[in-house]
Design an enzyme around this catalytic site. Structure first.
Site: not given
Ligand code: P1T
Length: 389
Positions: A55, A107, A179, A204
């Site tokens: 992690r 978004y 973004d 994407k």
């Protein structure tokens, strides 16, 4: 890659293929191994090879984090389990009572997490048209700590001036996060334009093949990086090793794909803008787009996303999007295959209609993620679908 090469001084295409990656020291494997391990053997407590728990730090993830940092022209990269996890981690660095100014065309999931999750924890958000600097200035309050930009925006492809807005924000000690999912670092480098943070949905264009969900943050600011790295480990929204490998494989061809996405999108946008059945086309590469000149200044190309409105009623638009044969009706974007979607009911369904309309997102708006297929075939497919709708 050869050890004497300095990947960060190399041109974009070379960094895309090599940055962050060295042959596996154990075997010489040229591709970064997918290290399927959660932990690492230590010689003595705290004495290890730099990896203690997956992690916290993971070799496949580290290679991707370095690769993305290099592509964005940043010092530090951090990867997450989704684009939403990256966005969330940035907001988690704020405190209850802080205020965020955000673009109002964004978004739907970002709008949803801001309003439905973070407002419950005492943060407040103002959504404004960030392509209008005066609107941003007006929305800033003494509590504003973050300016959130999507440029080009999803789905209206609005362009916000990263440099001018960063100057404004910094004069008031406000951080700027961009973004960069629609543009990718190949077309736009927000950090070089003055932004503090770049966020991505690596699902994407960075992944590029619609086979992985992921997210990333890049920054040049050590203090910010340390804060976000702490959150990455403390909150734990990390990506798995295989997902990191897939994105790392994707970025190797990012520059090639973005060139073709852009070429195809330009041809389609020009075609649609002359089409008698089309009421409106949103594409920053068109001279008629209000952000065209700014996009030319701050981007290397205009990208692969287009949105448009058909003439006629909503039913006609809904019929049209089910008639295409090469474009697939689906959420998401940025893969090699072309997608068509209806933002109001799909990707932006979580934004109340009134807010959507205020931002200019019409009920009948259709969004295209233009792939890398043959442009003529894509145009013929759209024409046939429009004619049969
Ligand atoms: O889906 P995820 O990887 O969590 O990324 C969220 C996200 C963040 N930012 C932008 C600009 C995005 O477009 C997205 C996800 N968008 C879609 C799924 C879509 O079809 O628009």
């Amino acid at each position: 890659m050869a050890e004497n090469t300095e990947p960060d001084k190399a041109k974009f295409a070379t960094r895309a293929v090599h940055a962050g990656q060295t042959p596996d020291p154990a075997t010489g494997a040229i591709m970064t191994p997918v290290y399927l391990t959660s932990t690492y053997v230590q010689e003595a407590p705290g004495k290890h090879k730099g990896y203690d728990y997956s992690r916290t730090v993971h070799p496949t993830r580290l290679a991707l984090e370095r690769n993305l940092a290099s592509l964005e022209g940043g010092k530090y990269g951090l990867c997450f389990g989704s684009g939403m996890a990256a966005t969330t981690t940035i907001v988690q660095a704020l405190n209850s009572g802080d205020h965020v100014v955000s673009c109002n065309d964004l978004y739907g999931g970002t709008y949803r997490v801001f309003t439905k999750v973070f407002e419950r924890f005492g943060l407040t958000f103002s959504f404004v048209d960030t392509s209008d600097i005066k609107a941003v200035e007006k929305a800033i309050t003494p509590k504003t700590k973050l300016l959130w930009l999507e440029t080009p925006s999803n789905p209206l492809l609005k362009i916000s001036d990263i440099k001018a807005l960063s100057e404004l924000a910094h004069s008031k000690k406000i951080l700027v996060a961009v973004d960069n999912t629609f543009a990718t670092p190949y077309l736009q480098e927000p950090l070089a334009l003055g932004a503090d943070l770049v966020a991505h949905s690596t699902t994407k264009y960075l992944g590029g093949h619609s086979d992985v969900v992921g997210g990333a943050i890049v920054t040049n600011d050590k203090e910010l990086h340390d804060k976000l790295k702490f959150l990455q480990n403390a909150v734990g929204a990390i990506p798995g090793p295989m997902d990191c490998f897939l994105v790392l494989r994707g970025t190797k061809t990012l520059h090639l794909r973005m060139e073709r996405h852009g070429e195809n999108a330009m041809k389609i946008a020009e075609h649609l803008s002359k089409h008698k059945e089309i009421a409106k086309v949103h594409y920053p590469g068109l001279k008629t787009h209000p952000g065209h000149e700014l996009a030319k200044r701050q981007m290397r190309g205009f990208g692969g996303m287009i949105s448009f409105e058909l003439k006629g009623d909503l039913d006609r638009a809904m019929r049209m999007i089910t008639k295409t044969k090469v474009f697939s009706l689906a959420e998401s974007l940025g893969g090699v295959e072309s997608l068509i979607g209806h933002p109001a009911s799909m990707t932006h369904g979580s934004i109340p209609r009134e807010e959507r309309l205020k931002a200019g997102l019409a009920d009948g708006l259709i969004r295209l993620s233009v792939g890398v297929e043959d442009a003529g075939d894509l145009i013929a497919d759209l024409d046939a679908a429009i004619a049969s709708a």
